[in-house]
Design a protein around this motif. Sequence first.
Motif, mmCIF file in Angstrom:
data_model
loop_
_atom_site.group_PDB
_atom_site.id
_atom_site.type_symbol
_atom_site.label_atom_id
_atom_site.label_comp_id
_atom_site.label_asym_id
_atom_site.label_seq_id
_atom_site.Cartn_x
_atom_site.Cartn_y
_atom_site.Cartn_z
ATOM 1 N N GLY A 118 0.824 -1.204 0.000
ATOM 2 C CA GLY A 118 0.000 0.000 0.000
ATOM 3 C C GLY A 118 0.856 1.252 0.000
ATOM 4 N N ALA A 119 0.235 2.355 0.378
ATOM 5 C CA ALA A 119 0.912 3.651 0.386
ATOM 6 C C ALA A 119 0.546 4.415 1.658
ATOM 7 C CB ALA A 119 0.541 4.443 -0.861
ATOM 8 N N THR A 120 0.469 3.676 2.785
ATOM 9 C CA THR A 120 0.136 4.334 4.057
ATOM 10 C C THR A 120 1.416 4.867 4.698
ATOM 11 O OG1 THR A 120 0.284 2.184 5.200
ATOM 12 C CG2 THR A 120 -1.896 2.878 4.452
ATOM 13 N N GLY A 121 1.263 5.950 5.468
ATOM 14 C CA GLY A 121 2.427 6.548 6.123
ATOM 15 C C GLY A 121 3.083 7.597 5.250
ATOM 16 N N ARG A 122 4.389 7.849 5.493
ATOM 17 C CA ARG A 122 5.092 8.923 4.782
ATOM 18 C C ARG A 122 5.688 8.371 3.497
ATOM 19 N NH1 ARG A 122 9.666 11.595 8.194
ATOM 20 N NH2 ARG A 122 10.942 9.946 7.287
ATOM 21 N N VAL A 123 4.902 8.378 2.436
ATOM 22 C CA VAL A 123 5.347 7.827 1.149
ATOM 23 C C VAL A 123 4.988 8.776 0.011
ATOM 24 C CG1 VAL A 123 5.157 5.407 1.833
ATOM 25 C CG2 VAL A 123 3.173 6.563 0.867
ATOM 26 N N GLN A 124 5.708 8.592 -1.091
ATOM 27 C CA GLN A 124 5.374 9.332 -2.310
ATOM 28 C C GLN A 124 4.470 8.499 -3.208
ATOM 29 O OE1 GLN A 124 9.652 9.822 -3.065
ATOM 30 N NE2 GLN A 124 9.217 11.974 -3.505
ATOM 31 N N GLY A 125 4.408 7.198 -2.944
ATOM 32 C CA GLY A 125 3.578 6.304 -3.746
ATOM 33 C C GLY A 125 3.697 4.895 -3.204
ATOM 34 N N ALA A 126 2.902 3.971 -3.760
ATOM 35 C CA ALA A 126 2.893 2.593 -3.257
ATOM 36 C C ALA A 126 4.233 1.909 -3.520
ATOM 37 C CB ALA A 126 1.769 1.814 -3.919
ATOM 38 N N HIS A 127 4.722 1.186 -2.533
ATOM 39 C CA HIS A 127 5.904 0.327 -2.657
ATOM 40 C C HIS A 127 5.982 -0.474 -1.374
ATOM 41 C CE1 HIS A 127 7.527 3.722 -0.268
ATOM 42 N NE2 HIS A 127 8.387 2.837 0.235
ATOM 43 N N LEU A 128 6.884 -1.453 -1.314
ATOM 44 C CA LEU A 128 7.118 -2.143 -0.048
ATOM 45 C C LEU A 128 8.443 -1.676 0.551
ATOM 46 C CD1 LEU A 128 6.212 -4.284 2.052
ATOM 47 C CD2 LEU A 128 7.903 -5.787 0.988
ATOM 48 N N HIS A 129 8.358 -1.174 1.774
ATOM 49 C CA HIS A 129 9.552 -0.858 2.563
ATOM 50 C C HIS A 129 9.784 -2.065 3.470
ATOM 51 C CE1 HIS A 129 12.155 1.722 5.217
ATOM 52 N NE2 HIS A 129 11.646 0.945 6.159
ATOM 53 N N PHE A 130 10.948 -2.710 3.297
ATOM 54 C CA PHE A 130 11.258 -3.962 3.998
ATOM 55 C C PHE A 130 12.468 -3.741 4.897
ATOM 56 C CE2 PHE A 130 13.568 -8.223 3.516
ATOM 57 C CZ PHE A 130 12.845 -8.846 4.531
ATOM 58 N N GLU A 131 12.346 -4.157 6.159
ATOM 59 C CA GLU A 131 13.435 -3.955 7.118
ATOM 60 C C GLU A 131 13.925 -5.281 7.679
ATOM 61 O OE1 GLU A 131 11.916 -1.303 10.138
ATOM 62 O OE2 GLU A 131 12.037 0.436 8.791
ATOM 63 N N VAL A 132 15.212 -5.341 7.962
ATOM 64 C CA VAL A 132 15.784 -6.483 8.696
ATOM 65 C C VAL A 132 16.492 -5.930 9.925
ATOM 66 C CG1 VAL A 132 17.462 -8.381 8.670
ATOM 67 C CG2 VAL A 132 16.066 -7.928 6.639
ATOM 68 N N MET A 133 16.182 -6.500 11.081
ATOM 69 C CA MET A 133 16.809 -6.086 12.333
ATOM 70 C C MET A 133 17.623 -7.248 12.891
ATOM 71 S SD MET A 133 13.768 -4.545 11.731
ATOM 72 C CE MET A 133 12.413 -5.178 12.680
ATOM 73 N N VAL A 134 18.890 -6.961 13.222
ATOM 74 C CA VAL A 134 19.793 -7.965 13.781
ATOM 75 C C VAL A 134 20.207 -7.493 15.168
ATOM 76 C CG1 VAL A 134 22.105 -8.942 13.574
ATOM 77 C CG2 VAL A 134 20.636 -8.816 11.569
ATOM 78 N N ASN A 135 19.772 -8.201 16.186
ATOM 79 C CA ASN A 135 20.097 -7.843 17.572
ATOM 80 C C ASN A 135 19.908 -6.351 17.842
ATOM 81 O OD1 ASN A 135 20.796 -10.415 18.786
ATOM 82 N ND2 ASN A 135 22.497 -10.463 17.335
ATOM 83 N N GLY A 136 18.725 -5.858 17.464
ATOM 84 C CA GLY A 136 18.350 -4.495 17.802
ATOM 85 C C GLY A 136 18.886 -3.420 16.876
ATOM 86 N N TRP A 179 19.055 -1.985 12.756
ATOM 87 C CA TRP A 179 18.622 -2.102 11.358
ATOM 88 C C TRP A 179 19.828 -2.388 10.475
ATOM 89 C CZ3 TRP A 179 15.865 2.242 13.748
ATOM 90 C CH2 TRP A 179 14.480 2.069 13.791
ATOM 91 N N VAL A 180 19.698 -3.397 9.606
ATOM 92 C CA VAL A 180 20.790 -3.710 8.674
ATOM 93 C C VAL A 180 20.255 -3.794 7.245
ATOM 94 C CG1 VAL A 180 22.187 -4.938 10.390
ATOM 95 C CG2 VAL A 180 20.549 -6.213 8.985
ATOM 96 N N ASP A 181 21.174 -3.803 6.305
ATOM 97 C CA ASP A 181 20.868 -3.823 4.873
ATOM 98 C C ASP A 181 20.206 -5.166 4.506
ATOM 99 O OD1 ASP A 181 22.321 -2.546 2.014
ATOM 100 O OD2 ASP A 181 21.531 -4.576 2.021
ATOM 101 N N PRO A 182 18.921 -5.166 4.111
ATOM 102 C CA PRO A 182 18.250 -6.452 3.853
ATOM 103 C C PRO A 182 18.889 -7.302 2.744
ATOM 104 C CG PRO A 182 16.620 -4.749 4.243
ATOM 105 C CD PRO A 182 17.958 -4.050 4.115
ATOM 106 N N PRO A 183 19.174 -6.746 1.536
ATOM 107 C CA PRO A 183 19.750 -7.618 0.499
ATOM 108 C C PRO A 183 21.083 -8.234 0.928
ATOM 109 C CG PRO A 183 18.957 -5.582 -0.483
ATOM 110 C CD PRO A 183 18.884 -5.397 1.013
ATOM 111 N N GLN A 184 21.898 -7.483 1.684
ATOM 112 C CA GLN A 184 23.182 -8.047 2.141
ATOM 113 C C GLN A 184 22.935 -9.139 3.173
ATOM 114 O OE1 GLN A 184 24.914 -7.369 5.392
ATOM 115 N NE2 GLN A 184 26.644 -8.664 4.797
ATOM 116 N N PHE A 185 21.963 -8.928 4.077
ATOM 117 C CA PHE A 185 21.657 -9.959 5.076
ATOM 118 C C PHE A 185 21.260 -11.265 4.384
ATOM 119 C CE2 PHE A 185 18.579 -12.374 7.523
ATOM 120 C CZ PHE A 185 19.315 -12.633 8.660
ATOM 121 N N LEU A 186 20.509 -11.137 3.290
ATOM 122 C CA LEU A 186 20.035 -12.326 2.570
ATOM 123 C C LEU A 186 21.173 -13.161 1.975
ATOM 124 C CD1 LEU A 186 17.176 -11.240 3.058
ATOM 125 C CD2 LEU A 186 16.700 -11.522 0.638
ATOM 126 N N THR A 187 22.380 -12.579 1.903
ATOM 127 C CA THR A 187 23.514 -13.322 1.342
ATOM 128 C C THR A 187 24.313 -14.070 2.420
ATOM 129 O OG1 THR A 187 25.112 -11.514 1.579
ATOM 130 C CG2 THR A 187 23.805 -11.543 -0.449
#
Length: 309
Positions: free
Chosen positions: A271-289, A291-299
């Motif tokens: 959706g596009a709820t919150g502070r956005v310019q348009g619809a997209h998915l904002h995806f976060e990864v948290m490691v021991n409290g 925020w870290v880079d999600p694509p790098q974590f996936l590797t």
Amino acid sequence: MRRFQVVSVVLVILVGLTAIAFARPANAQPHAQDASSHMFVIVQPSTEIQQGRSALLRVQILDGSQPKEVQATFLGHVIYLYPSVDGDWVGFLGVDMEAPRGTQPVEIFYNDTDGVQQTFTQEVSVVWGAFTYQDIGLPYALEPLLDPEINREEEETLLRAMNRTTPEKFFTSFITPVRDIVISEFGGIRNYNNDAFTGRHTGTDYMATTGDPVAAAADGRVVFIAHLPIHGNHIIIDHGWGILTGYSHLSEIQVVPGQLVRQGQTIGLVGATGRVQGAHLHFEVMVNGVWVDPPQFLTLPLPASLPNP
Ligand SMILES: [Zn+2]
């Protein structure tokens, strides 16, 4: 002709040798290691870690102790390590995007069979995160969301929700929750409306349209659901071992707090709820409290765990 054949044979041998030299097993990734008489420590993929990135900490106990717990401290955070099937204790190092650069100690400790605390210091090198600078123009109606107080409150709410580690390991692997088309990178230094506010990007933005299904990145338990001024409709899933994922700006949430979810299961809609310019998915990864880079974590080479007790 003969000369050509000789050259060909030499070439074939050279190519063959090169192939052998580079054909290392998939798990023999570059790593660094250090040892004491009590512990053997490996940081994967490397002891050089960029700001905003994560690494795997593996500890082998060499003195025959079978400690009940192994812990570490790193950049002011406590890291719990957990036993993996290969006998190593494994934990995740998350480097805050604003962590100081330079040599930083990872202090690892456990109590040995005689109840004596054994400690070992593994140094890692924190280097510049190569973050991008982003200018963002928000419509007038969203300008109140640039209020530093609103930003501070929301960050505190999320940090409270993220500050947890669950010994139960739910994950086996991680996937991107929507199609893997990145439109805005993690950690970006964001200047809103010509210096009205500067903030950091705590996740990765993926291209998607309103109504697209959002998949759970891995098995886990839903631990947080809220409608937030900036993140919009937001879900946090705890995957165990200090790893959590967050999904923002959803048009619809289809899970409830406490619910167990499986990897790939639809948990909500883009959706596009919150502070956005348009619809997209904002995806976060948290490691021991952190925020870290999600694509790098996936590797990261994820460990297999012992069966949950
Ligand atoms: Zn975002």
